[in-house]
Scaffold this motif. Structure first.
Motif, PDB file in Angstrom:
ATOM      1  N   VAL A 181       0.959  -1.260   0.219  1.00  0.00           N
ATOM      2  CA  VAL A 181      -0.030  -0.081   0.125  1.00  0.00           C
ATOM      3  C   VAL A 181       0.685   1.042  -0.138  1.00  0.00           C
ATOM      4  N   ALA A 182       0.618   2.740  -0.636  1.00  0.00           N
ATOM      5  CA  ALA A 182       1.605   3.438  -0.230  1.00  0.00           C
ATOM      6  C   ALA A 182       1.810   4.389   0.356  1.00  0.00           C
ATOM      7  N   ASP A 183       2.356   4.823   0.966  1.00  0.00           N
ATOM      8  CA  ASP A 183       2.360   5.815   2.028  1.00  0.00           C
ATOM      9  C   ASP A 183       1.843   6.886   2.437  1.00  0.00           C
ATOM     10  N   LEU A 184       1.629   6.923   0.909  1.00  0.00           N
ATOM     11  CA  LEU A 184       0.274   8.043   0.352  1.00  0.00           C
ATOM     12  C   LEU A 184      -1.348   8.211   0.352  1.00  0.00           C
ATOM     13  N   VAL A 185      -1.329   7.042   0.791  1.00  0.00           N
ATOM     14  CA  VAL A 185      -2.766   6.845   0.560  1.00  0.00           C
ATOM     15  C   VAL A 185      -2.799   5.879   1.373  1.00  0.00           C
ATOM     16  N   LEU A 186      -2.499   5.574   3.114  1.00  0.00           N
ATOM     17  CA  LEU A 186      -2.651   4.370   3.549  1.00  0.00           C
ATOM     18  C   LEU A 186      -3.482   5.400   4.859  1.00  0.00           C
ATOM     19  N   PRO A 187      -3.626   7.461   4.913  1.00  0.00           N
ATOM     20  CA  PRO A 187      -3.859   7.363   5.875  1.00  0.00           C
ATOM     21  C   PRO A 187      -5.328   7.898   5.253  1.00  0.00           C
ATOM     22  N   LEU A 188      -5.654   7.526   4.378  1.00  0.00           N
ATOM     23  CA  LEU A 188      -7.144   8.030   3.521  1.00  0.00           C
ATOM     24  C   LEU A 188      -8.089   6.410   3.824  1.00  0.00           C
ATOM     25  N   TYR A 189      -7.155   5.437   3.633  1.00  0.00           N
ATOM     26  CA  TYR A 189      -7.779   4.549   4.356  1.00  0.00           C
ATOM     27  C   TYR A 189      -8.036   4.031   5.789  1.00  0.00           C
ATOM     28  N   LEU A 190      -6.937   4.486   7.084  1.00  0.00           N
ATOM     29  CA  LEU A 190      -7.477   4.273   8.019  1.00  0.00           C
ATOM     30  C   LEU A 190      -8.591   4.726   8.457  1.00  0.00           C
ATOM     31  N   THR A 191      -8.703   6.312   7.232  1.00  0.00           N
ATOM     32  CA  THR A 191      -9.985   7.287   8.032  1.00  0.00           C
ATOM     33  C   THR A 191     -11.950   7.528   7.391  1.00  0.00           C
ATOM     34  N   GLY A 192     -11.309   5.738   6.301  1.00  0.00           N
ATOM     35  CA  GLY A 192     -12.554   5.483   5.596  1.00  0.00           C
ATOM     36  C   GLY A 192     -12.763   5.897   4.478  1.00  0.00           C
ATOM     37  N   LEU A 193     -11.677   6.794   4.491  1.00  0.00           N
ATOM     38  CA  LEU A 193     -12.506   7.137   2.701  1.00  0.00           C
ATOM     39  C   LEU A 193     -11.297   6.501   1.487  1.00  0.00           C
ATOM     40  N   SER A 194     -11.686   6.360   0.617  1.00  0.00           N
ATOM     41  CA  SER A 194     -11.422   6.210  -0.161  1.00  0.00           C
ATOM     42  C   SER A 194     -10.117   6.886  -1.366  1.00  0.00           C
ATOM     43  N   SER A 195     -11.059   8.018  -1.606  1.00  0.00           N
ATOM     44  CA  SER A 195     -10.485   8.875  -2.313  1.00  0.00           C
ATOM     45  C   SER A 195      -9.776  10.037  -1.252  1.00  0.00           C
ATOM     46  N   GLY A 196      -8.404  10.740  -1.903  1.00  0.00           N
ATOM     47  CA  GLY A 196      -8.911  12.743  -0.824  1.00  0.00           C
ATOM     48  C   GLY A 196      -8.666  13.745  -2.212  1.00  0.00           C
TER      49      GLY A 196
END
Length: 85
Positions: free
Chosen positions: A70-85
């Motif tokens: 998982v790309a490190d820049l995308v992981l915070p989105l997944y952790l907050t329940g979002l799938s796009s930023g």
């Protein structure tokens, strides 16, 4: 001399990661990697040699059932329940 060092080759990464991951799983965590699915928080600019060596050690030497990169820049989105930023 430019001051830059050559990055390790894939076989060098395999040696480094094999020793490191064995220590992590068996010494520090005291768990069998065969029973664990692995999620790797990966930098977008990490080398193909590193990813390949990591996958080789985890699959072939430690027999993990699955790996997710998982790309490190995308992981915070997944952790907050979002799938796009």
């Amino acid at each position: 001399s430019s001051g830059f060092t050559k990055p390790p080759a894939e076989y060098e990464w395999i040696d480094i990661l094999d020793r490191l991951l064995n220590k992590v799983f068996f010494h520090y965590l005291s768990v069998s990697p065969k029973d664990r699915r692995i999620v790797i928080c990966d930098q977008a600019h990490s080398t193909a040699q590193f990813r390949s060596a990591l996958a080789f050690v985890l699959f072939k030497r430690l027999s993990v059932p699955s790996i997710a990169f998982v790309a490190d820049l995308v992981l915070p989105l997944y952790l907050t329940g979002l799938s796009s930023g």
